[in-house]
Design a protein around this motif. Structure first.
Motif, short mmCIF file in Angstrom:
data_model
loop_
_atom_site.label_atom_id
_atom_site.label_comp_id
_atom_site.label_asym_id
_atom_site.label_seq_id
_atom_site.Cartn_x
_atom_site.Cartn_y
_atom_site.Cartn_z
N UNK A 182 16.28 -32.52 -52.01
CA UNK A 182 15.91 -33.24 -50.80
C UNK A 182 17.12 -33.82 -50.07
N UNK A 183 18.31 -33.47 -50.51
CA UNK A 183 19.50 -33.93 -49.79
C UNK A 183 19.41 -33.43 -48.35
N UNK A 184 19.67 -34.32 -47.41
CA UNK A 184 19.54 -33.99 -46.00
C UNK A 184 18.21 -34.40 -45.40
N UNK A 185 17.32 -34.94 -46.23
CA UNK A 185 15.97 -35.27 -45.76
C UNK A 185 15.97 -36.28 -44.63
N UNK A 186 16.87 -37.26 -44.66
CA UNK A 186 16.88 -38.29 -43.62
C UNK A 186 17.96 -38.07 -42.58
N UNK A 187 18.67 -36.95 -42.67
CA UNK A 187 19.76 -36.71 -41.73
C UNK A 187 19.23 -36.38 -40.34
N UNK A 188 19.71 -37.12 -39.36
CA UNK A 188 19.38 -36.88 -37.96
C UNK A 188 20.65 -37.04 -37.14
N UNK A 189 21.14 -36.01 -36.48
CA UNK A 189 22.33 -36.16 -35.63
C UNK A 189 22.03 -37.04 -34.42
N UNK A 190 23.07 -37.44 -33.71
CA UNK A 190 22.85 -38.30 -32.55
C UNK A 190 22.26 -37.50 -31.40
N UNK A 191 21.86 -38.23 -30.36
CA UNK A 191 21.12 -37.61 -29.25
C UNK A 191 21.91 -36.48 -28.60
N UNK A 192 23.22 -36.65 -28.46
CA UNK A 192 24.03 -35.61 -27.82
C UNK A 192 24.02 -34.33 -28.64
N UNK A 193 24.14 -34.47 -29.96
CA UNK A 193 24.16 -33.28 -30.82
C UNK A 193 22.77 -32.68 -30.99
N UNK A 194 21.73 -33.47 -30.78
CA UNK A 194 20.37 -32.94 -30.87
C UNK A 194 20.00 -32.05 -29.70
N UNK A 195 20.58 -32.32 -28.53
CA UNK A 195 20.10 -31.72 -27.28
C UNK A 195 19.99 -30.20 -27.33
N UNK A 196 20.94 -29.54 -27.97
CA UNK A 196 20.93 -28.07 -28.00
C UNK A 196 19.76 -27.53 -28.82
N UNK A 197 19.19 -28.35 -29.68
CA UNK A 197 18.10 -27.91 -30.55
C UNK A 197 16.71 -28.18 -29.95
N UNK A 198 16.67 -28.99 -28.91
CA UNK A 198 15.39 -29.45 -28.37
C UNK A 198 15.12 -28.85 -27.00
N UNK A 199 13.86 -28.75 -26.61
CA UNK A 199 13.54 -28.27 -25.26
C UNK A 199 14.16 -29.20 -24.22
N UNK A 200 14.47 -28.65 -23.06
CA UNK A 200 15.06 -29.44 -21.98
C UNK A 200 14.18 -30.63 -21.65
N UNK A 201 14.79 -31.80 -21.58
CA UNK A 201 14.05 -33.00 -21.22
C UNK A 201 13.34 -33.68 -22.37
N UNK A 202 13.38 -33.09 -23.56
CA UNK A 202 12.69 -33.70 -24.71
C UNK A 202 13.45 -34.92 -25.18
N UNK A 203 12.75 -35.97 -25.53
CA UNK A 203 13.38 -37.18 -26.03
C UNK A 203 14.06 -36.91 -27.37
N UNK A 204 15.10 -37.67 -27.63
CA UNK A 204 15.80 -37.52 -28.91
C UNK A 204 14.87 -37.86 -30.07
N UNK A 205 15.06 -37.16 -31.17
CA UNK A 205 14.22 -37.39 -32.35
C UNK A 205 14.73 -38.59 -33.14
N UNK A 206 13.83 -39.30 -33.74
CA UNK A 206 14.17 -40.46 -34.56
C UNK A 206 13.42 -40.37 -35.88
#
Length: 573
Positions: A182-206
């Motif tokens: 389960x290593x990595x289970x709580x890992x969440x990059x910051x909003x800037x690094x998330x953007x490429x993984x998310x649909x355009x306009x989607x809020x950052x994940x928390x």
């Protein structure tokens, strides 16, 4: 350097999911999952019948006859065998696959299709135990899919390690050299690094309340229709229905899957499925027979009260939807009401007369993104737009069936063909009280309506969604503005003083009258009554605009109201 973040946990609610949207990020590398199943020649495609090692007889033995399996009345072995005749075969899954045909090309399904198939398949295993109501069906969640991939990347690569430091082997990571699955289970990059993984306009994940399961059962060379099955079936056989890793498959509201091939050169290795769950944790409707107060014969979701009309009180013109131990009724399209009583709507036409020049009390900030104003006079600072009408006394959204705006294209410009293009209607809504309109920030949420007008004459524009959107925001004042591509084109529709009476804008609203006790949301102008006015062109210039914008609206006198026929609809206080 970025250190480990301290992130608050909260419940994620209300994600809206649309079928066949892609949820697995583009960054997920599925190249070997598309090729390995066919490397040995055993399988022919990604469908159940394309799986070479499962015979037709085996599939026949796995069909589902509709029996609801009650885990409270079964041993762990009995229940797991009923649900999963083998680790690759979930009861009835083949029939479900061909009922939906989720892959347009069974040789090369898309990520969006595989995501949707997993949603369908998860809801099927819930149906096997009688969880069929809408509130029991699982939904795809964008952040869960993204977070499951970030967890895989953190666990199996070093791509995030330089930028995001932490304790090796922890749930946050880094993970190289650690045996913590389960290593990595709580890992969440910051909003800037998330953007490429998310649909355009989607809020950052928390971080969200939920759980994670990491399953090594799925093999890299198993076709997509069954790849996830081993993760579920192996775990069910080991833990039973009451196991901690099994529970979310049946009781969590939202999910996200990520599959990782950690040995791309091995055609027979186990792929890693990281499943993330969030949203509401629904009540387990079955009791554990190990508990002293469990009555196995009095457990489960109960009967489906929508099967037999005698078991519910839904109107003949309503759809019945099963919920846990109950049901809801919703009127079918073309009928309105509370579902228990559904009536056919009545038609009412509202003829909007030209405004009396003295009625200039309605004013408001223009729609979001411009700095103009519009008034009952119709003058706004945007030179390419004109206020068509402003009115009150709008039926609530629940009563509205349709709304049509009738306009007349004068073509009174030098070149009649110059404006044979598209026009846009924009609308706003506010709350009228104490002789003023407030809350016009509500402009932002009302969808515009585009229409074409190529010839001179009447133009009918459906503004049902615009009107409903306004009333759903508890607004009791409504404005419509026409936007054209140029000043000349705007003039073709301008509501000038000398416009012919039969060419003035008219609004037809089809609605069901409110019950005698009034509508759920009262829309009544305080101490004024229902008012319907249409703006006319005011050519006094920008100075007048500024003056009007800063002038409190004047009170409407009774003698002025008498000149304005009220609409057919009157809401009750």
């Amino acid at each position: 350097m970025k250190t480990q973040l301290s992130v608050a946990t909260f419940l994620l609610l209300g994600a809206s999911v649309v079928a066949l949207d892609q949820f697995t990020p583009d960054q997920a590398d599925w190249s070997t999952f598309q090729t390995k199943p066919f490397a040995s020649g055993t399988n022919t495609d990604h469908s159940p019948d394309g799986v070479g090692w499962i015979s037709a007889d085996s599939w026949a033995a796995s069909e589902w006859d509709g029996t609801i399996y009650n885990p409270s009345l079964m041993t762990k072995s009995e229940f797991s065998s009923a649900m999963c005749p083998s680790v690759d075969r979930i009861r009835g899954i083949r029939e479900v696959f061909y009922q939906h045909n989720p892959f347009a090309d069974v040789n090369n399904p898309t990520k969006a299709e595989v995501d949707e198939w997993h949603r369908i398949a998860l809801n099927h295993i819930r149906a096997l135990i009688g969880y069929t109501s809408e509130d029991r069906k699982v939904k795809k969640d964008t952040c869960m899919f993204a977070r499951s991939l970030w967890g895989q990347e953190r666990r199996f690569t070093t791509m995030w390690d330089t930028e995001y430091t932490g304790t090796v082997g922890s749930a946050y990571g880094p993970c190289q050299g650690s045996s913590n699955a389960h290593c990595g289970a709580t890992f969440i990059p910051d909003a800037d690094d998330q953007a490429a993984y998310l649909p355009a306009g989607h809020a950052a994940c928390t971080a969200t309340a939920g759980s994670e399961g990491v399953f090594s059962g799925p093999k890299s060379n198993i076709p997509w229709s069954l790849k996830w099955s081993r993760g579920f079936c192996n775990t069910l056989m080991a833990e039973g229905f009451w196991g901690g890793h099994v529970g979310p498959f049946f009781h969590r509201e939202k999910f996200g899957f990520s599959f990782w091939d950690n040995d791309p050169n091995n055609n027979n290795n186990n792929a890693i499925l990281r499943a993330k769950w969030t949203g509401a944790l629904m009540e387990n409707l079955y009791c554990n027979p190990a508990d002293a107060d469990c009555d196995p014969n009095n457990t489960g979701p109960g009967p489906d009260l929508c099967v037999d009309p005698a078991d519910n009180n839904c109107d003949d013109n309503a759809d019945c939807t099963t919920t846990d131990g109950s049901f809801t009724c919703t009127c079918v399209p073309g009928f309105v009401g509370d579902g228990v009583t559904c009536t056919s709507p009545t038609q009412t036409d509202m003829l909007l007369p030209s405004a009396d020049g003295d009625i200039a009390n309605l004013w408001a900030q223009f729609w979001e993104g411009t700095s103009g104003y519009m008034f009952a006079t119709g003058r706004i600072s945007d030179s390419q737009s004109i206020s068509l009408l402003e009115f009150q006394g709008v039926p609530p959204a629940s009563q509205i069936v349709s709304a049509t705006l009738a306009l007349y294209k004068e073509n009174d410009i030098s070149d009649p063909q110059a404006c044979n293009d598209e026009f846009i209607l924009k609308a706003g809504a506010g709350v009228f009280s104490d002789a003023s309109i407030s809350s016009y920030a509500l402009f932002a949420g009302i969808p515009p309506q585009t229409f074409s007008a190529t010839d001179q004459g009447a133009v009918l524009v459906n503004i049902t969604d615009m009107l409903k959107s306004a009333t759903e925001r508890n607004a009791d004042a409504f404005s419509v503005v026409l936007e054209a591509s140029s000043v000349r084109c705007k003039a073709a529709f301008a509501t000038k003083e000398n416009i012919a009476p039969d060419h003035r804008p008219k609004l037809s609203v089809e609605y069901t009258p409110c019950p005698e006790l009034g509508c759920p949301v009262a829309r009544r102008a305080a101490d004024v009554g229902d008012v319907v006015i249409v703006a006319k062109r005011d050519d006094t210039g920008a100075a007048a605009d500024v003056e009007a914008a800063n002038r409190p609206p004047t009170e409407i006198r009774d003698d002025q109201l008498a000149a304005v026929p009220p609409p057919h609809y009157h809401s009750k206080a």
